[in-house]
Write a protein that holds these residues in place. Structure first.
Motif, short mmCIF file in Angstrom:
data_model
loop_
_atom_site.label_atom_id
_atom_site.label_comp_id
_atom_site.label_asym_id
_atom_site.label_seq_id
_atom_site.Cartn_x
_atom_site.Cartn_y
_atom_site.Cartn_z
N GLY A 82 0.79 -1.22 0.00
CA GLY A 82 0.00 0.00 0.00
C GLY A 82 0.82 1.27 0.00
O GLY A 82 0.36 2.31 0.50
N ALA A 83 2.04 1.24 -0.53
CA ALA A 83 2.90 2.43 -0.55
C ALA A 83 2.18 3.59 -1.24
O ALA A 83 1.47 3.38 -2.23
N PRO A 84 2.35 4.81 -0.75
CA PRO A 84 1.68 5.97 -1.37
C PRO A 84 2.02 6.17 -2.84
O PRO A 84 1.23 6.73 -3.58
N ILE A 85 3.21 5.75 -3.25
CA ILE A 85 3.57 5.67 -4.67
C ILE A 85 3.85 4.21 -4.96
O ILE A 85 4.77 3.62 -4.39
N GLY A 87 5.06 0.73 -5.84
CA GLY A 87 6.35 0.18 -6.21
C GLY A 87 7.55 0.91 -5.66
O GLY A 87 8.68 0.54 -5.96
N ARG A 88 7.33 1.92 -4.83
CA ARG A 88 8.44 2.73 -4.30
C ARG A 88 8.58 2.50 -2.80
O ARG A 88 7.58 2.31 -2.09
N PRO A 89 9.80 2.59 -2.25
CA PRO A 89 10.02 2.42 -0.81
C PRO A 89 9.73 3.73 -0.05
O PRO A 89 10.63 4.36 0.51
N VAL A 90 8.48 4.12 -0.05
CA VAL A 90 8.07 5.37 0.59
C VAL A 90 6.86 5.12 1.48
O VAL A 90 6.16 4.11 1.35
N TYR A 91 6.62 6.08 2.36
CA TYR A 91 5.46 6.02 3.24
C TYR A 91 5.05 7.43 3.59
O TYR A 91 5.64 8.41 3.13
N ALA A 92 4.01 7.55 4.39
CA ALA A 92 3.53 8.85 4.85
C ALA A 92 3.01 8.67 6.27
O ALA A 92 3.06 7.57 6.84
#
Length: 270
Positions: A82-85, A87-92
């Motif tokens: 469920g990454a905000p983007i 396929g990317r290693p990001v979060y919020a």
């Protein structure tokens, strides 16, 4: 010698903690690195975990990583389903209220009680403060009558919300995904009124002096995680798509947000 592994930051409930231990067992077999899983549970300081000489694989928040004078070695970064983007290693950070509260927007919570985790947390402090900074600048005064903390962990933020000890609190979006995966009833008790800008997600690290013959096999094994048939169940239970190489420079974003808030005289969110 055995090396230490730990997933305290995302061991948000017993089911998630058990899945992380299984992942480290798979990782030890796949990499042929002897890993000893330790709990290092709250109230033990996370900083003590990150400074261990025998650390081979543990989650570290990107904010203290960016500020560290002597950085641990990056191992890999997780990519949540469920990454905000995608396929990317990001979060919020999700800013949460009780589902049955009167609050419909972030602004509705101003004047109330804000919870936070701990000062060296990005999701529970730094990102929260960055999101509130434009409102603080516009008003020229603090937004909440109380800033309550440190609460230290995402679970304690949830508990404080449900106990009506705070009106709004921050939660790492991936930690929330894990909670909801294993505690579906929780979704009926809370709701988000805002989401912060994205940032690089907490990364798996090894000690600065961990030998390459340990770190490299761990990295190679984690690179296979997404494609192994025997990790499909773990990917489901951990809400994970895959692990990817760490882009260390990306984490400087967290330090920039800290510097911006401090220059504006907004050192503590609230």
């Amino acid at each position: 010698m055995p090396y230490v592994a730990n997933a305290r930051m995302y061991s948000v409930n017993p089911a998630a903690a058990a899945a992380w231990k299984e992942l480290f067992g798979w990782l030890a077999r796949e990499s042929r690195v002897e890993l000893r899983v330790i709990d290092h549970a709250f109230p033990l300081p996370l900083a003590d975990l990150w400074s261990r000489d025998d650390l081979a694989c543990a989650f570290m928040c990107g904010f203290p990583y960016a500020l560290a004078a002597r950085k641990p070695q990056p191992v890999a970064a997780p990519v949540p389903v469920g990454a905000p983007i995608a396929g990317r290693p990001v979060y919020a950070t999700r800013l949460l209220v009780k589902a049955d509260s009167r609050f419909c927007s972030l602004e509705d919570t101003f004047g109330g009680r804000l919870g936070y985790t701990v000062e060296d947390s990005h999701s529970g402090y730094n990102a929260l403060r960055h999101h509130l900074l434009p409102y603080y600048r516009k008003r020229g005064e603090r937004l909440y009558r109380e800033s309550i903390g440190p609460m230290f962990t995402p679970r304690r933020v949830i508990d404080a919300l449900l106990a009506d000890d705070i009106d709004i609190g921050p939660l790492d979006s991936y930690a929330l995904d894990l909670m909801l995966r294993h505690e579906p009833d929780l979704g009926q008790k809370i709701r988000a009124v805002a989401t912060t800008d994205i940032a690089p997600i907490p990364l798996l690290v090894a000690s600065a002096d961990c030998p390459d013959e340990v770190v490299s096999p761990l990295q190679a094994a984690l690179a296979k995680f997404a494609d192994c048939s025997d990790t499909a169940d773990l990917r489901d239970r951990l809400c994970l798509e895959r692990f990817v190489p760490v882009e260390a420079d990306d984490y400087s974003l967290t330090a920039r947000w800290d510097d911006e808030a401090r220059k504006a005289g907004y050192s503590q969110p609230g």
